[in-house]
Design a protein around this motif. Structure first.
Motif, PDB file in Angstrom:
ATOM      1  N   THR A 295       0.829  -1.275   0.072  1.00  0.00           N
ATOM      2  CA  THR A 295      -0.097  -0.031   0.008  1.00  0.00           C
ATOM      3  C   THR A 295       0.773   1.192  -0.100  1.00  0.00           C
ATOM      4  N   GLU A 296       1.957   1.117   0.655  1.00  0.00           N
ATOM      5  CA  GLU A 296       2.815   2.395   1.098  1.00  0.00           C
ATOM      6  C   GLU A 296       3.419   2.559  -0.504  1.00  0.00           C
ATOM      7  N   LYS A 297       3.557   1.721  -1.155  1.00  0.00           N
ATOM      8  CA  LYS A 297       4.557   1.620  -2.398  1.00  0.00           C
ATOM      9  C   LYS A 297       3.555   2.252  -3.494  1.00  0.00           C
ATOM     10  N   LYS A 298       2.099   1.928  -3.476  1.00  0.00           N
ATOM     11  CA  LYS A 298       1.236   2.473  -4.216  1.00  0.00           C
ATOM     12  C   LYS A 298       1.154   4.168  -3.665  1.00  0.00           C
ATOM     13  N   LEU A 299       1.319   4.320  -2.640  1.00  0.00           N
ATOM     14  CA  LEU A 299       1.209   5.846  -2.328  1.00  0.00           C
ATOM     15  C   LEU A 299       2.465   6.777  -2.780  1.00  0.00           C
TER      16      LEU A 299
ATOM     17  N   ILE B 108       4.624  10.525  -6.768  1.00  0.00           N
ATOM     18  CA  ILE B 108       5.549  10.882  -7.835  1.00  0.00           C
ATOM     19  C   ILE B 108       4.588  11.296  -9.071  1.00  0.00           C
ATOM     20  N   ALA B 109       3.506  10.460  -9.499  1.00  0.00           N
ATOM     21  CA  ALA B 109       2.791  10.761 -10.716  1.00  0.00           C
ATOM     22  C   ALA B 109       2.176  11.936 -10.509  1.00  0.00           C
ATOM     23  N   ASN B 110       1.486  12.464  -9.252  1.00  0.00           N
ATOM     24  CA  ASN B 110       0.632  13.604  -9.179  1.00  0.00           C
ATOM     25  C   ASN B 110       1.034  14.586  -8.011  1.00  0.00           C
ATOM     26  N   PRO B 111       2.072  14.905  -7.940  1.00  0.00           N
ATOM     27  CA  PRO B 111       2.709  15.826  -6.722  1.00  0.00           C
ATOM     28  C   PRO B 111       1.835  17.122  -6.549  1.00  0.00           C
ATOM     29  N   ALA B 112       1.500  17.852  -7.544  1.00  0.00           N
ATOM     30  CA  ALA B 112       0.661  19.029  -7.451  1.00  0.00           C
ATOM     31  C   ALA B 112      -0.620  18.520  -6.854  1.00  0.00           C
TER      32      ALA B 112
ATOM     33  N   ILE C 145      -5.352  14.546   4.622  1.00  0.00           N
ATOM     34  CA  ILE C 145      -4.835  12.912   4.859  1.00  0.00           C
ATOM     35  C   ILE C 145      -6.180  12.034   4.447  1.00  0.00           C
ATOM     36  N   GLY C 146      -7.083  12.537   4.710  1.00  0.00           N
ATOM     37  CA  GLY C 146      -8.404  11.797   4.389  1.00  0.00           C
ATOM     38  C   GLY C 146      -8.496  11.507   2.959  1.00  0.00           C
ATOM     39  N   ASP C 147      -8.306  12.484   2.179  1.00  0.00           N
ATOM     40  CA  ASP C 147      -8.541  12.462   0.721  1.00  0.00           C
ATOM     41  C   ASP C 147      -7.567  11.304  -0.024  1.00  0.00           C
ATOM     42  N   VAL C 148      -6.321  11.605   0.452  1.00  0.00           N
ATOM     43  CA  VAL C 148      -5.298  10.586   0.176  1.00  0.00           C
ATOM     44  C   VAL C 148      -5.586   9.051   0.250  1.00  0.00           C
ATOM     45  N   ALA C 149      -6.078   8.971   1.726  1.00  0.00           N
ATOM     46  CA  ALA C 149      -6.586   7.652   2.156  1.00  0.00           C
ATOM     47  C   ALA C 149      -7.550   7.048   1.074  1.00  0.00           C
TER      48      ALA C 149
END
Length: 280
Positions: A16-20, A25-29, A36-40
């Motif tokens: 899961t962390e590798k997916k994050l 890397i692909a969507n830094p902006a 943190i909820g959005d990311v999860a």
């Protein structure tokens, strides 16, 4: 420790962390604008997992990780800036220094390169009925070089158009017996994402040249070949990709054995026969 710019400590990361990592890397902006909820929710995980990930990267909390990503974005150079940064660098600002830097990139590539993956990639090329190569931007030079090299071994090799709906004209003929070769490096273009999605549906094999250490690609059908091209702020050359490409071609020739020699001998005789009409 990896060369992912926002990872500051040695750590073993979960799937899961590798997916994050790949998402950042692909969507830094996009990442720096998310809670943190959005990311999860985006990666299908939980807030505690994202929080632990920030600590694994060497930060006190999620907020500090976002600050590091934000700082990186403000410092990231456009192409002209990358060239100027390289020219002004003490190590890479001279021709000899730059070549030594490329030597370092090749050594770094060798450090992380999976020899078994290279063997599998050469075998996949040898077994493929048709080979389709996709590259974009400067990587087109690598795609054309690979097409030229592999075609000499009697393999039907097609360089796909780098964009537009013309891609579908070729995708329509993909079969599970074919091979797709992608050059993606740090980011995966929309076209490459479409090709990967379709490749997964029809179950044809794929070789992916990438600068991402962590991959979420299907290991059963996709063979990742890692190449290190330098830091984000640097001028990125094709020295390491070209070295891996040539190693792959040499390995292919070795695996094909006498058959590869036969194709090259026939090519030599053809050139000799017509050298008066078309000088070599």
């Amino acid at each position: 420790m990896t060369d992912v710019y926002f990872i500051q400590t040695d750590a073993d990361f979960t799937k899961t962390e590798k997916k994050l990592i790949n998402f950042i890397i692909a969507n830094p902006a996009q990442f720096i604008r998310m809670t943190i909820g959005d990311v999860a929710r985006t990666i299908g995980s939980s807030e505690p997992t994202v929080s632990r990930f920030a600590r694994h990267c060497g930060y006190s909390d999620f907020k500090e990780l976002k600050h590091r990503i934000c700082t990186h974005l403000t410092e990231e150079n456009p192409p002209a800036g990358k060239l100027n940064f390289t020219l002004e660098s003490g190590d890479s600002g001279t021709p000899c220094g730059f070549l030594r830097r490329q030597q370092y990139c090749i050594e770094k590539t060798l450090e992380f390169l999976d020899s078994a993956a290279l063997d599998n990639a050469a075998r996949a090329i040898g077994e493929a009925e048709n080979i389709y190569i996709y590259a974009k931007g400067a990587a087109v030079s690598m795609g054309e070089l690979l097409r030229f090299r592999v075609s000499r071994f009697g393999k039907r090799t097609i360089l796909l158009p780098s964009g537009s709906s013309e891609l579908f004209e070729y995708m329509n003929f993909f079969t599970e017996k074919d091979l797709l070769i992608l050059f993606g490096f740090q980011k995966t273009s929309r076209e490459a994402q479409v090709l990967l999605d379709y490749q997964k549906k029809i179950r044809c094999r794929c070789i992916f040249f990438t600068s991402r250490l962590y991959s979420t690609l299907d290991p059963e059908t996709v063979i990742p070949l890692y190449v290190y091209r330098g830091e984000p702020s640097e001028y990125h050359s094709m020295a390491a990709p070209a070295a891996v490409l040539d190693a792959l071609v040499v390995l292919l020739g070795a695996q094909m054995g006498a058959q590869s020699s036969e194709y090259l001998e026939n090519l030599y005789r053809l050139k000799e026969h017509y050298k008066a009409e078309i000088p070599r």
